[in-house]
Design a protein around this motif. Structure first.
Motif, mmCIF file in Angstrom:
data_model
loop_
_atom_site.group_PDB
_atom_site.id
_atom_site.type_symbol
_atom_site.label_atom_id
_atom_site.label_comp_id
_atom_site.label_asym_id
_atom_site.label_seq_id
_atom_site.Cartn_x
_atom_site.Cartn_y
_atom_site.Cartn_z
ATOM 1 N N GLY A 180 0.776 -1.237 0.000
ATOM 2 C CA GLY A 180 0.000 0.000 0.000
ATOM 3 C C GLY A 180 0.806 1.285 0.000
ATOM 4 N N PHE A 181 2.154 1.154 -0.108
ATOM 5 C CA PHE A 181 2.949 2.367 -0.171
ATOM 6 C C PHE A 181 2.997 2.936 -1.593
ATOM 7 N N HIS B 5 12.707 4.459 3.436
ATOM 8 C CA HIS B 5 12.508 5.501 4.440
ATOM 9 C C HIS B 5 11.219 6.258 4.183
ATOM 10 N N ALA B 6 10.676 6.808 5.289
ATOM 11 C CA ALA B 6 9.577 7.758 5.132
ATOM 12 C C ALA B 6 10.142 9.072 4.605
ATOM 13 N N VAL B 7 9.258 9.928 4.115
ATOM 14 C CA VAL B 7 9.693 11.229 3.601
ATOM 15 C C VAL B 7 9.518 12.269 4.689
ATOM 16 N N LYS B 8 10.600 13.027 4.945
ATOM 17 C CA LYS B 8 10.513 14.129 5.888
ATOM 18 C C LYS B 8 10.051 15.380 5.153
ATOM 19 N N LYS C 242 1.779 15.288 -0.969
ATOM 20 C CA LYS C 242 0.625 15.433 -0.066
ATOM 21 C C LYS C 242 0.335 14.165 0.741
ATOM 22 N N ALA C 243 0.495 13.026 0.096
ATOM 23 C CA ALA C 243 0.087 11.778 0.741
ATOM 24 C C ALA C 243 1.019 11.406 1.888
ATOM 25 N N GLN C 244 0.548 10.531 2.777
ATOM 26 C CA GLN C 244 1.343 10.109 3.930
ATOM 27 C C GLN C 244 2.007 8.747 3.704
ATOM 28 N N ASN C 245 1.350 7.913 2.867
ATOM 29 C CA ASN C 245 1.863 6.551 2.673
ATOM 30 C C ASN C 245 2.988 6.493 1.623
#
Lengths: 470, 470
Positions: free
Chosen positions: A136-137, A168-171, A255-258
């Motif tokens: 789902g990413f 990694h997540a995006v900062k 914009k998205a979080q995933n």
């Protein structure tokens, strides 16, 4: 298995004079003889063998693209745009197409005009990306910076999204920085270049577009309803031009979080300007790189010379780019190669044809090159590929003298068709129906001398054409 | 009345790629459309109206020189060398020729490849020079320096040789200086550039050569005995090549005592390198000068662009020379334009034809341009001047397809001669005798497509030729 989506849109105005409107960047032969589109297609096959990639491109480039890709084996499908509308609309339509083919489709989105030298490493990154995408990413491929580049956008990485994956997540997303900022990014270590390569499930990206760009997604769905498929192509209707001209980065990713970033190191370059192209060509001890073994370099360093037809001599140059084509020449400071797009803007403003076409024009049946012209005449070298045929045609303003200089031609004039070979000639009077074909198994080369009061390409009446142009 | 002697010998290797062995510097069109030889001829006429100048040149350049000069009015005489032997032998033979025409002849020796923009000032200097020369001086024209040039030899002037004349004795000759020395010369005020323009009585220079170079003068006299004159030319025998290769400066001027310098200020340039040529073209506010109104200049200064056929875009350049020709391109730092001769040396060493010929070749009857070539074929545009005719000829290895695209041709094939005009074509089989002529009053333009196993220019058998080449 991933579904490769190849976005073949980039005009590459910063690669003028080799790139032109009629010869955009995906068709340029950079980094070893194959055009960038073919290299991207082969990369797609390396990642997803036997999977038919989708190529999203302008309808003007359909036949030309087909021509550049293998005619056997896994063939791509084409999604044809009436005009370029940036990546968000292209990806929306590509996802709708992919979902129709396979409700569980997972997309690997790749621009057609990048260079990747380490395909194995890219494939490894794609495997990681697919695992995340399946969960789902929305996955973005980041490139570990090797220099404080000011020509790329940067992604600042946050915490790992999984313990085991190098993701990694995006900062934060950062616009193209100035030199000092870029140096800071490089030093910090958790910044990567935004490659424009993505991986996500079709349903996930469609949901994200629905969430963040509802009007765009609504318009995209009605465009998709009106699309027509025949053979290897799906043609999008004119209404496509009404979609928002917006990138997938602005539309969704920022914009998205995933979001997950998979940082990679696979010899990537966006070939965004001549300086980047030059960096892919091996340099001599003085840092000079050229495709001309006969170039004469005196007291010259860090200079790139690209010329097909001309001997080039350079004296006392440092950090200069020289790109020479039959009708236009660029000489530029290597550090200012981004400004080439200004040249193209100026040419467009003047309506100068050197931003649109090359002296050699590519057609479905082969090529023609204008060798010379003068008052009332024009001389062309026409090359017809084996088994190909020009349209049955007629001109109102010009007669044509044809001399076959290589291969064998099948020539129709009026009701008569006959074979002609090297050293034979014929004459086509004004108003006579004629057709030129190559029935042989080698190229046919013919010299055409046109005489007439008007010699524009638009003086042509086509009666029938195997490429659907009549 | 002065007898103008025009030394038309300079190859101009530092003006490659425009100058070539077959297109040396005197034939270059610089400073307003006329070639330097014609400009020199007209300057000679301004100084000595109705006096027939002597042109000393290589025998290869006789017809071409005649072609560049007016066909009516005062015609020059030609002294034809089998090979270049520098200025002392050329002046020795020119003086012998002039003395035979007029025992009191006073010579005005001018290189054919200089630019002089103020002809009235030059004529005034020549009047002064003649008065001194008549009194037995060997007169050298000096140029008041306007900059600390390192590319010229300098003459240090001593006391005035006469109260009323602006003429000086020579204190010393100085080789090309380094920059600091040149700046010192400029500051001192009594230094002038050695222009290579001279004035002396024929008997005085011959006596001086006899005194300082007895073996050279002895050899020159025996060469002169063997010279043959017919029509407008005197041909020097092969023995001329045995003469010392020495300049008149070394041979006489730096040794003799009866030297006078007439300093002048007549807009002189020796056009010795592209930087000097660039200085003669008006510059825009950024110091750029170009012959292409369509050139695109972005962030560019002090850059010279010379191109006939190609659009040129320059970005971020400073002090760069760009000289573009159909088959070769030069890009150089303006400060290093002297090093262009090294390019020519390298081309010669490689036996590359780009040091010898242009894609357009000049012939007595007109020109031909190679438009393209490939395996077994070559395409030429042939332009024949009104009233001119190619030789009656035959080829062993090629057939030719001719299409007339402008004007009217008289075409002989075998025993038949007929007229052909625009849009008509014919075919010349291998081994057939043929001749092409232009009986009209406009240029004839014809496209020739050659087919054959060997397409070199030397596959030609000439049966008769109006230019004596059969």
């Amino acid at each position: 298995m991933l579904t490769p989506i190849i976005l073949s849109g980039g005009a590459g105005t910063r690669l003028w004079p080799v790139s032109r409107e009629a010869h955009p960047k995906p068709f340029m032969r950079i980094g070893g003889g194959k055009c960038l589109l073919l290299q991207t297609f082969e990369r797609a096959q390396a990642v997803a063998p036997q999977r038919s990639p989708l190529i999203v491109t302008n309808r003007e480039y359909h036949l030309r693209s087909r021509d550049e890709l293998p005619a056997k084996g896994t063939l791509p499908h084409y999604l044809l745009e009436p005009a370029g509308r940036n990546t968000a609309p292209a990806i929306a339509l590509a996802a709708l197409w992919a979902q129709q083919e396979d409700p569980d489709a997972c997309l690997l989105v790749m621009p057609a005009d990048h260079l990747i030298t380490n395909v194995a490493a890219f494939r490894d990154a794609a495997v990681q990306a697919e695992a995340l995408a399946r969960d789902g990413f929305l996955v973005l491929f980041g490139i570990r910076p090797t220099a404080p580049e000011t020509g790329y956008g940067y992604v600042e990485m946050g915490d790992p999204v999984r313990q085991q994956a190098q993701a990694h997540a995006v900062k934060a997303f950062h616009e193209k920085p100035d030199a000092a900022t870029a140096a800071g990014y490089l030093a910090q270590g958790n910044f990567v270049w935004n490659s424009g390569i993505f991986c996500f499930r079709a349903d996930v990206i469609l949901q994200a577009l629905e969430t963040w760009q509802p009007p765009l997604m609504q318009a995209a769905r009605s465009v998709w309803e009106a699309a027509g498929t025949s053979g290897d192509k799906t043609e999008l209707p004119e209404a496509f031009e009404q979609l928002d001209n917006i990138s997938i980065d602005y539309a969704v990713m920022e914009k998205a979080q995933n979001i997950a970033v998979v940082p990679g190191d696979f010899g990537w370059s966006d070939m965004g300007a001549w300086s980047a192209v030059a960096d892919t060509v091996p340099a001599d001890a003085d840092g000079n790189n050229t495709n001309r073994p006969d170039a004469i370099l005196i007291d010259t360093r860090h200079t790139y010379i690209d010329s097909k037809d001309r001997l080039v001599a350079a004296i006392g140059l440092d950090n200069i780019l020289i790109v020479d084509t039959p009708d236009a020449l660029l000489v530029a400071d290597r550090a200012k190669s981004q400004e080439v797009k200004q040249v193209v803007s100026q040419l467009k403003a003047r309506n100068h044809e050197a931003h649109k076409i090359h002296r050699t024009a590519v057609r479905p049946w082969g090529t023609y090159t204008v060798l010379g012209e003068g008052q009332g005449f024009k001389i062309k070298r026409v090359v017809v590929k084996p088994g190909h045929s020009l349209s049955l045609q007629m001109h109102h303003h010009r007669s044509e003298h044809w001399v076959v200089v290589f291969g064998t031609a099948s020539i129709t004039v009026g009701e008569t068709t006959r074979l002609m070979t090297q050293n034979q000639s014929t004459y086509i009077a004004i108003g006579e129906r004629h057709r030129l074909a190559n029935p042989g198994i080698t190229d046919l080369v013919l010299i055409e001398v046109q005489c007439g009061s008007y010699l524009g390409e638009d003086d042509i009446v086509r009666f029938s054409d195997v490429y659907g142009r009549a």
